[in-house]
Design a protein around this motif. Sequence first.
Motif, short mmCIF file in Angstrom:
data_model
loop_
_atom_site.label_atom_id
_atom_site.label_comp_id
_atom_site.label_asym_id
_atom_site.label_seq_id
_atom_site.Cartn_x
_atom_site.Cartn_y
_atom_site.Cartn_z
N ARG A 119 10.52 5.50 5.97
CA ARG A 119 9.50 6.28 6.51
C ARG A 119 9.75 7.72 6.28
O ARG A 119 10.79 8.14 6.83
CB ARG A 119 8.86 6.09 7.89
CG ARG A 119 8.84 4.57 8.13
CD ARG A 119 8.47 4.22 9.59
NE ARG A 119 8.36 2.92 10.20
CZ ARG A 119 9.08 1.91 10.44
NH1 ARG A 119 10.57 2.20 10.00
NH2 ARG A 119 8.62 0.90 10.67
N THR A 120 8.89 8.41 5.71
CA THR A 120 8.95 9.92 5.59
C THR A 120 7.79 10.49 6.05
O THR A 120 6.82 9.88 6.31
CB THR A 120 9.48 10.42 4.14
OG1 THR A 120 8.26 10.27 3.16
CG2 THR A 120 10.75 9.71 3.71
N THR A 121 7.69 11.75 5.95
CA THR A 121 6.39 12.38 6.31
C THR A 121 5.31 12.16 5.30
O THR A 121 3.99 12.18 5.61
CB THR A 121 6.39 14.05 6.70
OG1 THR A 121 7.03 14.60 5.52
CG2 THR A 121 7.40 14.30 7.96
N ARG A 122 5.78 12.05 4.21
CA ARG A 122 4.78 11.90 2.84
C ARG A 122 4.72 10.38 2.61
O ARG A 122 3.77 10.23 1.75
CB ARG A 122 5.23 12.79 2.05
CG ARG A 122 5.14 14.15 2.13
CD ARG A 122 5.47 15.19 1.13
NE ARG A 122 5.48 16.25 1.33
CZ ARG A 122 5.34 17.42 0.50
NH1 ARG A 122 5.66 17.16 -0.87
NH2 ARG A 122 5.39 18.74 0.83
N SER A 123 5.60 9.57 2.72
CA SER A 123 5.69 8.03 1.93
C SER A 123 6.10 7.27 2.86
O SER A 123 6.82 7.45 3.99
CB SER A 123 6.40 8.26 0.68
OG SER A 123 7.78 8.54 0.94
N VAL A 124 5.80 6.01 2.35
CA VAL A 124 6.49 4.73 3.06
C VAL A 124 6.96 3.86 1.73
O VAL A 124 6.25 3.55 0.96
CB VAL A 124 5.42 3.87 3.86
CG1 VAL A 124 6.23 2.52 4.34
CG2 VAL A 124 5.01 4.69 5.02
N SER A 125 8.28 3.36 1.81
CA SER A 125 8.59 2.35 0.95
C SER A 125 9.63 1.44 1.56
O SER A 125 10.27 1.71 2.58
CB SER A 125 9.62 3.11 -0.21
OG SER A 125 10.54 4.10 0.43
N GLU A 128 0.62 -1.22 0.09
CA GLU A 128 0.01 0.06 -0.10
C GLU A 128 0.89 1.17 0.08
O GLU A 128 0.19 2.36 -0.40
CB GLU A 128 -0.93 0.07 1.21
CG GLU A 128 -1.99 -1.09 1.17
CD GLU A 128 -2.94 -0.81 0.05
OE1 GLU A 128 -3.37 0.49 -0.29
OE2 GLU A 128 -3.73 -1.93 -0.70
N ARG A 129 2.18 1.13 0.60
CA ARG A 129 3.04 2.34 0.50
C ARG A 129 2.16 3.32 1.49
O ARG A 129 2.48 4.62 1.23
CB ARG A 129 3.29 2.80 -0.78
CG ARG A 129 3.88 2.08 -1.76
CD ARG A 129 5.40 1.80 -1.44
NE ARG A 129 6.26 1.57 -2.41
CZ ARG A 129 6.42 0.21 -3.04
NH1 ARG A 129 5.69 -0.83 -2.27
NH2 ARG A 129 7.11 -0.22 -3.96
N SER A 130 1.48 2.77 2.54
CA SER A 130 0.91 3.63 3.45
C SER A 130 0.43 2.75 4.69
O SER A 130 -0.08 1.97 4.51
CB SER A 130 -0.34 4.23 2.66
OG SER A 130 -1.15 4.95 3.58
N ARG A 134 -3.45 3.47 4.71
CA ARG A 134 -4.15 2.32 3.82
C ARG A 134 -4.17 0.93 4.30
O ARG A 134 -5.05 0.09 4.34
CB ARG A 134 -3.78 2.45 2.39
CG ARG A 134 -4.19 4.02 1.84
CD ARG A 134 -3.91 3.74 0.43
NE ARG A 134 -2.77 3.48 -0.28
CZ ARG A 134 -1.93 4.57 -0.33
NH1 ARG A 134 -2.02 6.05 0.03
NH2 ARG A 134 -0.56 4.52 -0.73
#
Length: 297
Positions: A53-59, A18-20, A23
């Motif tokens: 992890r960043t404030t805007r995304s997960v990878s 989900e990269r989130s 979600r």
Amino acid sequence: MARDNINDILVFLAVARERSFTRAAAKLGMTQSALSHIIRALETRLGVRLLTRTTRSVSPTEAGERLLQNVAPRLEEIEAELTAISDMGDKPSGTVRITAIDHVVDAVLWPRIAPLLPLYPDLHVEISSDYRLVDIAAERYDIGVRYGDQVEKDMIAVRLTGDEPMMIVGSPAYFARRPVPASMQDLLKHNCICLRLASSGGLYAWELQHEGQALEARVRGQAVFTNVYPMRDAALGGIGLAFLPESLVGRHVRDGSLVSVMADWCPAFPGLHAYYPSRRNSSRALGLVIDAIRYKG
């Protein structure tokens, strides 16, 4: 490997796909804090960072990507075998996940699936309305539905409809103010109702055909939408011209609330197909749904 690791890996896979965390938490029915705690515990046990992890995304990190690519398919094989064993019982059971655009869900899928559910109480169907060209294997859908020319070659495809005629339509009120177009040059002068593509973010170029030649009309207008229902409603409201399937607007043309123009420029799109990966063990639940929705014409 400790049994807890398997459950925690399943949580990691949901977040990585989900990269989130948001979600993934919604999909798993868990809180974000619980997911974060599970991922941190898994990373501690394995001794590597799995997610960036960043404030805007997960990878996924390199280690996380390896886990995603190498472990996930094996867990899916186990899940498929468990489903096959479950299918040996008297009653088909399990969840079939489907992705399709909203109009197709309303016009094709749900009318065919709904009568099936009372007959098989242990069968569950989850339908997602999505305009993206979804990678159904990566996102763990069992069935995707798209026009025939959009189906990847390595998928099993089952026809759901005949070829789909397209129409350029506008309301009588609109044509009271504007001349009826008869050529591409005429069409490009009109206020057209546009579709924003979910996959690319660009505007959809109308796929027309004239005298055997395929043409793309890069129309523009005041209204842009991301799905077909408001496009139809805007056309009915006299805003402009829309390029839509006959199955969505045909009845409005027949009752006079919309007018079809440039019919000889409008091709029929290849019929809708359900597609799914070639798997050694397809569940009885999947087979029931496929049989219910396949084209009977």
